[in-house]
Write an enzyme that holds these catalytic residues in place. Sequence first.
Site, PDB file in Angstrom:
ATOM      1  N   PRO A 224      26.613 -21.131  10.154  1.00 50.21           N
ATOM      2  CA  PRO A 224      26.907 -21.887   9.343  1.00 50.21           C
ATOM      3  C   PRO A 224      27.616 -23.217   9.535  1.00 50.21           C
ATOM      4  O   PRO A 224      28.921 -23.633   8.588  1.00 50.21           O
ATOM      5  CB  PRO A 224      27.298 -20.602   7.396  1.00 50.21           C
ATOM      6  CG  PRO A 224      27.886 -20.240   8.789  1.00 50.21           C
ATOM      7  CD  PRO A 224      27.616 -19.977   9.632  1.00 50.21           C
ATOM      8  N   CYS A 225      27.344 -24.585  10.208  1.00 45.55           N
ATOM      9  CA  CYS A 225      28.174 -25.841  10.169  1.00 45.55           C
ATOM     10  C   CYS A 225      27.864 -26.141   9.100  1.00 45.55           C
ATOM     11  O   CYS A 225      28.623 -27.228   8.626  1.00 45.55           O
ATOM     12  CB  CYS A 225      26.894 -26.225  11.546  1.00 45.55           C
ATOM     13  SG  CYS A 225      25.483 -26.547  11.022  1.00 45.55           S
TER      14      CYS A 225
END
Length: 161
Positions: free
Chosen positions: A129-130
């Site tokens: 989850p950047c």
Amino acid sequence: MKVYYTEMDSSIGKLFLTATDIGMTGIYFSLENIPETVKVKMEEERSHPVLQAAVGQLLDYFSNKRQQFTVPLSFDGTDFQKAVWRKLLEIPYGETRTYAEIAASIQNEKAVRAVGQANRANRLPILIPCHRVIGKNNKLTGYAGKQVDKKELLLKLEGVL
């Protein structure tokens, strides 16, 4: 090694998914974003179990029925990139961290820009989850090839914005 792919519709647009027998290798927002080195190995296989699991979990995520992913991941990168990506996996659903916080968490406080570059190199957005990494003062900054609008939609989905 064969690379299997499929595509799916989502609330943020069409997604192109790639996987090997080991795990997921990529989520791309357009075919043009898939590296040529991956494209030459790709063959369509909608029924591949890793891809089926990923599609199902992503559909659940976009329907607010899932907050964590269990699909196996297979990612290549430098040791630094892998360290950053592992830290991203620790960010809970609905929370954010700054680039500086990620740099500090890997004991490299001065690597803020390098953390940004590692995020940019992440081929598994959403799963790694950047989108949960933001700039100082809660500013939304780059995401998956200048697609800040998708980052904003993902953060809204998670109730952050």
